[in-house]
Design a protein around this motif. Structure first.
Motif, PDB file in Angstrom:
ATOM      1  N   ASP A 159       0.604  -1.144   0.107  1.00  0.00           N
ATOM      2  CA  ASP A 159       0.013   0.123  -0.162  1.00  0.00           C
ATOM      3  C   ASP A 159       0.812   1.089  -0.039  1.00  0.00           C
ATOM      4  OD1 ASP A 159       0.896  -0.380   2.497  1.00  0.00           O
ATOM      5  OD2 ASP A 159      -0.993   0.247   3.399  1.00  0.00           O
ATOM      6  N   ASN A 160       1.858   1.418   0.801  1.00  0.00           N
ATOM      7  CA  ASN A 160       2.557   2.635   0.995  1.00  0.00           C
ATOM      8  C   ASN A 160       2.978   3.064  -0.218  1.00  0.00           C
ATOM      9  OD1 ASN A 160       2.849   4.634   2.850  1.00  0.00           O
ATOM     10  ND2 ASN A 160       4.146   3.633   4.243  1.00  0.00           N
ATOM     11  N   PRO A 161       4.110   2.383  -0.781  1.00  0.00           N
ATOM     12  CA  PRO A 161       4.772   2.775  -2.168  1.00  0.00           C
ATOM     13  C   PRO A 161       3.763   3.186  -3.105  1.00  0.00           C
ATOM     14  CG  PRO A 161       6.012   0.780  -1.291  1.00  0.00           C
ATOM     15  CD  PRO A 161       4.398   0.915  -0.478  1.00  0.00           C
ATOM     16  N   SER A 162       3.015   2.177  -3.435  1.00  0.00           N
ATOM     17  CA  SER A 162       1.893   2.456  -4.572  1.00  0.00           C
ATOM     18  C   SER A 162       0.995   3.697  -4.279  1.00  0.00           C
ATOM     19  CB  SER A 162       0.845   1.238  -4.716  1.00  0.00           C
ATOM     20  OG  SER A 162       0.281   1.039  -3.786  1.00  0.00           O
ATOM     21  N   ASN A 163       0.528   4.068  -3.093  1.00  0.00           N
ATOM     22  CA  ASN A 163      -0.236   5.137  -3.084  1.00  0.00           C
ATOM     23  C   ASN A 163       0.670   6.409  -2.995  1.00  0.00           C
ATOM     24  OD1 ASN A 163      -2.794   6.605  -1.802  1.00  0.00           O
ATOM     25  ND2 ASN A 163      -1.286   7.128  -0.324  1.00  0.00           N
ATOM     26  N   ALA A 164       1.753   6.431  -2.449  1.00  0.00           N
ATOM     27  CA  ALA A 164       2.493   7.708  -2.445  1.00  0.00           C
ATOM     28  C   ALA A 164       3.015   8.130  -4.184  1.00  0.00           C
ATOM     29  CB  ALA A 164       3.953   7.274  -1.906  1.00  0.00           C
ATOM     30  N   PHE A 165       3.346   7.099  -4.813  1.00  0.00           N
ATOM     31  CA  PHE A 165       3.424   7.275  -6.274  1.00  0.00           C
ATOM     32  C   PHE A 165       2.414   7.724  -7.022  1.00  0.00           C
ATOM     33  CE2 PHE A 165       4.041   6.381 -10.924  1.00  0.00           C
ATOM     34  CZ  PHE A 165       4.917   7.194 -11.217  1.00  0.00           C
ATOM     35  N   GLU A 166       1.092   7.160  -6.924  1.00  0.00           N
ATOM     36  CA  GLU A 166      -0.084   7.883  -7.465  1.00  0.00           C
ATOM     37  C   GLU A 166      -0.428   9.050  -7.152  1.00  0.00           C
ATOM     38  OE1 GLU A 166      -4.855   6.529  -8.028  1.00  0.00           O
ATOM     39  OE2 GLU A 166      -3.807   5.590  -6.342  1.00  0.00           O
ATOM     40  N   TRP A 167      -0.380   9.517  -5.988  1.00  0.00           N
ATOM     41  CA  TRP A 167      -0.598  10.809  -5.364  1.00  0.00           C
ATOM     42  C   TRP A 167       0.567  11.573  -5.742  1.00  0.00           C
ATOM     43  CZ3 TRP A 167      -4.447  13.587  -3.824  1.00  0.00           C
ATOM     44  CH2 TRP A 167      -5.475  12.954  -3.450  1.00  0.00           C
ATOM     45  N   ALA A 168       1.721  11.282  -5.972  1.00  0.00           N
ATOM     46  CA  ALA A 168       2.737  12.297  -6.340  1.00  0.00           C
ATOM     47  C   ALA A 168       2.726  12.586  -7.772  1.00  0.00           C
ATOM     48  CB  ALA A 168       4.178  11.712  -6.106  1.00  0.00           C
ATOM     49  N   LEU A 169       2.499  11.525  -8.663  1.00  0.00           N
ATOM     50  CA  LEU A 169       2.305  11.698  -9.995  1.00  0.00           C
ATOM     51  C   LEU A 169       1.286  12.664 -10.330  1.00  0.00           C
ATOM     52  CD1 LEU A 169       3.615  11.283 -12.824  1.00  0.00           C
ATOM     53  CD2 LEU A 169       2.228   9.013 -12.879  1.00  0.00           C
ATOM     54  N   ALA A 170       0.219  12.420  -9.762  1.00  0.00           N
ATOM     55  CA  ALA A 170      -0.942  13.299  -9.989  1.00  0.00           C
ATOM     56  C   ALA A 170      -0.606  14.847  -9.623  1.00  0.00           C
ATOM     57  CB  ALA A 170      -2.195  12.819  -9.127  1.00  0.00           C
ATOM     58  N   GLU A 171      -0.013  15.020  -8.422  1.00  0.00           N
ATOM     59  CA  GLU A 171       0.447  16.520  -8.323  1.00  0.00           C
ATOM     60  C   GLU A 171       1.109  16.683  -9.160  1.00  0.00           C
ATOM     61  OE1 GLU A 171      -0.507  18.364  -5.626  1.00  0.00           O
ATOM     62  OE2 GLU A 171      -1.270  17.165  -3.987  1.00  0.00           O
ATOM     63  N   MET A 172       2.499  16.144  -9.743  1.00  0.00           N
ATOM     64  CA  MET A 172       3.339  16.496 -10.378  1.00  0.00           C
ATOM     65  C   MET A 172       2.889  16.829 -11.784  1.00  0.00           C
ATOM     66  SD  MET A 172       6.437  14.022  -9.147  1.00  0.00           S
ATOM     67  CE  MET A 172       7.872  14.507  -9.935  1.00  0.00           C
ATOM     68  N   ILE A 173       2.003  16.061 -12.325  1.00  0.00           N
ATOM     69  CA  ILE A 173       1.350  16.289 -13.591  1.00  0.00           C
ATOM     70  C   ILE A 173       0.638  17.768 -13.647  1.00  0.00           C
ATOM     71  CG2 ILE A 173      -0.541  15.633 -15.458  1.00  0.00           C
ATOM     72  CD1 ILE A 173       0.098  12.558 -14.811  1.00  0.00           C
ATOM     73  N   ASN A 174       0.089  17.847 -12.573  1.00  0.00           N
ATOM     74  CA  ASN A 174      -0.453  19.253 -12.449  1.00  0.00           C
ATOM     75  C   ASN A 174       0.454  20.646 -12.071  1.00  0.00           C
ATOM     76  OD1 ASN A 174      -3.003  18.151 -12.831  1.00  0.00           O
ATOM     77  ND2 ASN A 174      -3.609  18.521 -10.578  1.00  0.00           N
ATOM     78  N   GLN A 175       1.809  20.019 -11.826  1.00  0.00           N
ATOM     79  CA  GLN A 175       2.917  20.997 -11.892  1.00  0.00           C
ATOM     80  C   GLN A 175       4.212  20.324 -12.728  1.00  0.00           C
ATOM     81  OE1 GLN A 175       3.595  22.763  -7.729  1.00  0.00           O
ATOM     82  NE2 GLN A 175       2.359  20.870  -6.970  1.00  0.00           N
ATOM     83  N   PRO A 176       4.127  20.689 -13.884  1.00  0.00           N
ATOM     84  CA  PRO A 176       4.934  20.264 -14.753  1.00  0.00           C
ATOM     85  C   PRO A 176       6.339  20.111 -14.478  1.00  0.00           C
ATOM     86  CG  PRO A 176       2.990  21.134 -16.128  1.00  0.00           C
ATOM     87  CD  PRO A 176       2.857  21.386 -14.630  1.00  0.00           C
ATOM     88  N   GLU A 177       6.476  21.591 -13.809  1.00  0.00           N
ATOM     89  CA  GLU A 177       8.146  21.931 -13.710  1.00  0.00           C
ATOM     90  C   GLU A 177       8.622  20.944 -12.737  1.00  0.00           C
ATOM     91  OE1 GLU A 177       5.056  24.251 -10.878  1.00  0.00           O
ATOM     92  OE2 GLU A 177       5.435  23.523 -12.813  1.00  0.00           O
ATOM     93  N   LEU A 178       7.566  20.018 -11.911  1.00  0.00           N
ATOM     94  CA  LEU A 178       8.377  19.489 -10.773  1.00  0.00           C
ATOM     95  C   LEU A 178       8.505  18.043 -11.689  1.00  0.00           C
ATOM     96  CD1 LEU A 178       5.535  19.568  -7.825  1.00  0.00           C
ATOM     97  CD2 LEU A 178       7.780  21.044  -8.130  1.00  0.00           C
ATOM     98  N   LEU A 179       7.849  17.396 -12.517  1.00  0.00           N
ATOM     99  CA  LEU A 179       8.401  16.624 -13.436  1.00  0.00           C
ATOM    100  C   LEU A 179       9.600  16.854 -14.013  1.00  0.00           C
ATOM    101  CD1 LEU A 179       4.932  15.070 -15.210  1.00  0.00           C
ATOM    102  CD2 LEU A 179       6.523  14.069 -13.651  1.00  0.00           C
ATOM    103  N   GLN A 180       9.729  18.039 -14.754  1.00  0.00           N
ATOM    104  CA  GLN A 180      10.939  18.285 -15.388  1.00  0.00           C
ATOM    105  C   GLN A 180      12.037  18.365 -14.574  1.00  0.00           C
ATOM    106  OE1 GLN A 180      10.683  22.133 -17.248  1.00  0.00           O
ATOM    107  NE2 GLN A 180      13.051  22.450 -17.872  1.00  0.00           N
ATOM    108  N   LYS A 181      12.049  19.003 -13.293  1.00  0.00           N
ATOM    109  CA  LYS A 181      12.965  18.704 -12.420  1.00  0.00           C
ATOM    110  C   LYS A 181      13.623  17.170 -11.946  1.00  0.00           C
ATOM    111  CE  LYS A 181      12.225  23.009  -9.851  1.00  0.00           C
ATOM    112  NZ  LYS A 181      11.953  23.658  -8.640  1.00  0.00           N
ATOM    113  N   ALA A 182      12.529  16.262 -11.691  1.00  0.00           N
ATOM    114  CA  ALA A 182      12.691  14.952 -11.549  1.00  0.00           C
ATOM    115  C   ALA A 182      13.620  14.548 -12.613  1.00  0.00           C
ATOM    116  CB  ALA A 182      11.791  14.350 -11.240  1.00  0.00           C
ATOM    117  N   THR A 183      12.976  14.480 -13.989  1.00  0.00           N
ATOM    118  CA  THR A 183      13.680  13.705 -15.009  1.00  0.00           C
ATOM    119  C   THR A 183      15.012  14.445 -15.188  1.00  0.00           C
ATOM    120  OG1 THR A 183      12.538  15.626 -16.403  1.00  0.00           O
ATOM    121  CG2 THR A 183      11.476  13.115 -16.234  1.00  0.00           C
TER     122      THR A 183
END
Length: 535
Positions: free
Chosen positions: A331-355
């Motif tokens: 539960d813990n890793p999967s929930n964290a990634f789903e929420w993080a990706l949802a937040e990061m898609i709404n803030q594309p600059e975060l996705l860019q920093k990660a990549t």
């Protein structure tokens, strides 16, 4: 009010009436602090005068989900610690890091037990396991086995190949979704991908197999795996879920909430898949089939011998412990990634920093390895922020006080259930600036030192601490960061066609996204990388 609440109240209210009728104003002194009148119990809501015998159980039944009711009342009281009496149990939720450290660090030994409940008794086969078991010799035995035999650093290195296989399998599965429409990418159910990655990892480590059935041609879960993972999450949903009979043992067996039925049904599903494999392995070892090297954690558990050559664990202990390992992992890793990706898609600059970090550390000619994870500070900061803002459960596994004590001048009676609020800690405005904003940068260290997922000061919770702390921190960290790194490095992510943003509404009854995340994925690495890495 739903049907289960109606039937619960139909039993509770007559009980209250009878108690009042027979003059239930008798003073109960067994949980009173010393006669000097100090300290006192933590504050209770002024609107909640406990009923005789049943305490505030009627109000709890009227205000589901209970965790939101508790947090709303604490917000109105403007308090970081409170006391609710449910039945004869003092339930003490905490949203303060300072107080949390008092309980789990300074007085850790006093709060090292767990509650007895219908759900945990069923899941642990009458308390044969580790995480959910009250303090005692069985807990000590099983914790020793888990720590030294299953989750030691040497064992984690031994299982590296299996984890890499499942990380490759995850990338292959998502890549296959993209290939359905190479130019436009593919829509991926991120919850399915993340949950089944976690389940695949632990199944491979325990049983040396990914599928209970045939799986799907695209690498996704088959019907058997879908049923198995759904059962695991059902079990998680009903563990420590404020069941009426957990606070009034005289009502056990009536199943007023319907929770016992749900847990039993889910456990039957897990047993259907686990027990034939376990029983076959136990039989083979009893017949002397031990001339080969162990292949997985089940081999380790079955082959353990004491100094007289007798098995350390019974088959019932092995079965119960494997179920607990499964529910502790998915539960813990999967929930964290789903929420993080949802937040990061709404803030594309975060996705860019990660990549950008992933490209700098890993490059674009191979996939992420576990040896890379320690260098991915921004990716780990994203995971920490997801754990802080979007914990998978609202409250931590309860701690039970084994004696009367005083914490921060509050009297904590023996038998109290202490609940550290994952939501309250992580979203505490006294601790976090803009607590409801997803901002990974808050976790980066000014000196550039390595970011870790653990939080020793309990400002939020990833893995618990103290005597009852999580023994799987290393494995949990590895699974979490690998999940983030592989999917952020291997693919670009965007909103599905026809959407402008991801809806971040939280589920009413839980802390998951209200709607499973669907996201548009496209490969971002050269095609040969996916082929040469068995993806």
């Amino acid at each position: 009010m739903d049907q289960s609440q109606f039937f619960s109240l139909s039993f509770m209210l007559p009980l209250i009436a009878v108690v009042i009728f027979i003059g239930s104003r008798k003073k109960r002194n067994r949980h009173k602090p010393p006669s000097n009148k100090k300290p006192t119990l933590p504050p209770s809501p002024s609107c909640l005068k406990p009923w005789p015998i049943v305490g505030n159980l009627p109000e709890m039944l009227f205000n589901k989900p209970t965790f939101r009711w508790i947090h709303n009342l604490m917000d109105k009281m403007n308090t970081e610690i409170a006391c609710f009496r449910l039945g004869n149990v003092h339930v003490i939720p905490i949203t303060s890091p300072k107080l949390s450290c008092e309980f789990l660090k300074k007085q850790d030994a006093i709060f090292a037990s767990r509650p007895v409940s219908v759900s945990t008794s069923l899941v642990t086969n009458r308390y044969l396991t580790t995480i959910l078991v009250p303090f005692g010799e069985q807990w000590k035995k099983m914790r020793r086995v888990i720590t030294t035999e299953l989750l030691s650093p040497a064992r984690q290195r031994w299982l590296l190949k299996k984890r890499v296989e499942e990380a490759n399998h995850l990338v292959r599965y998502v890549y296959n979704q993209c290939c359905l429409s190479p130019d436009e990418g593919g829509t991926v159910n991120v919850r399915v991908a993340a949950q089944h990655y976690c389940a695949n990892v632990i199944r491979k480590m325990v049983f040396n197999k990914r599928y209970f059935g045939e799986g799907m041609e695209d690498g996704g879960p088959g019907l058997e795996e879908e049923e198995h993972v759904a059962a695991l999450f059902t079990i998680l949903k009903y563990i420590y879920s404020f069941c009426v009979s957990d606070y009034m043992p005289c009502l056990r067996g009536l199943d007023l909430d319907g929770q016992e039925k749900m847990i039993k049904q889910a456990l039957e599903i897990t047993k259907k898949y686990h027990e034939p494999l376990i029983e076959e392995r136990v039989r083979r070892y009893k017949e002397g089939f031990s001339d080969k090297e162990p292949e997985d954690l089940l081999d380790i558990l079955v082959s353990l011998k004491d100094i007289s050559g007798e098995p350390v664990l019974s088959s019932e202990e092995i079965k119960a412990q494997i179920t607990e390992i499964m529910i502790a992992t998915v539960d813990n890793p999967s929930n964290a990634f789903e929420w993080a990706l949802a937040e990061m898609i709404n803030q594309p600059e975060l996705l860019q920093k990660a990549t950008e970090e992933l490209d700098a550390v890993v490059g674009r000619e191979r996939l992420v390895d576990e040896s890379d994870l320690s260098h991915l500070n921004y990716v780990k900061a994203c995971a920490r922020e997801a754990f802080r803002l979007h914990p998978v459960t609202p409250l931590n596994v309860p701690h039970v006080s084994m004696s009367d004590t005083t914490v921060d001048n509050y009297f904590i009676p023996k038998g109290s259930h202490v609940l550290l609020s994952r939501v309250g800690l992580g979203r505490n405005p006294k601790v976090w600036d803009e607590p409801l904003k997803f901002r990974p940068e808050r976790h980066l260290n000014n000196d550039g030192s390595a970011v870790v997922l653990t939080e020793s000061n309990l400002r939020f919770m990833t893995f618990s601490t103290g005597m009852r702390g999580c023994v799987g921190t290393t494995l949990g960290t590895t699974m979490t960061v690998m999940l983030f790194a592989r999917l952020l490095h291997g693919f670009t992510w965007d909103v599905p066609h026809g959407q402008s943003s991801i809806d971040l509404t939280e589920s009413k009854d839980e802390l998951f996204l209200a709607t499973p995340l669907l996201a548009l994925a496209k490969p971002r690495l050269p095609p040969h990388v996916y082929r040469t890495n068995n993806c």
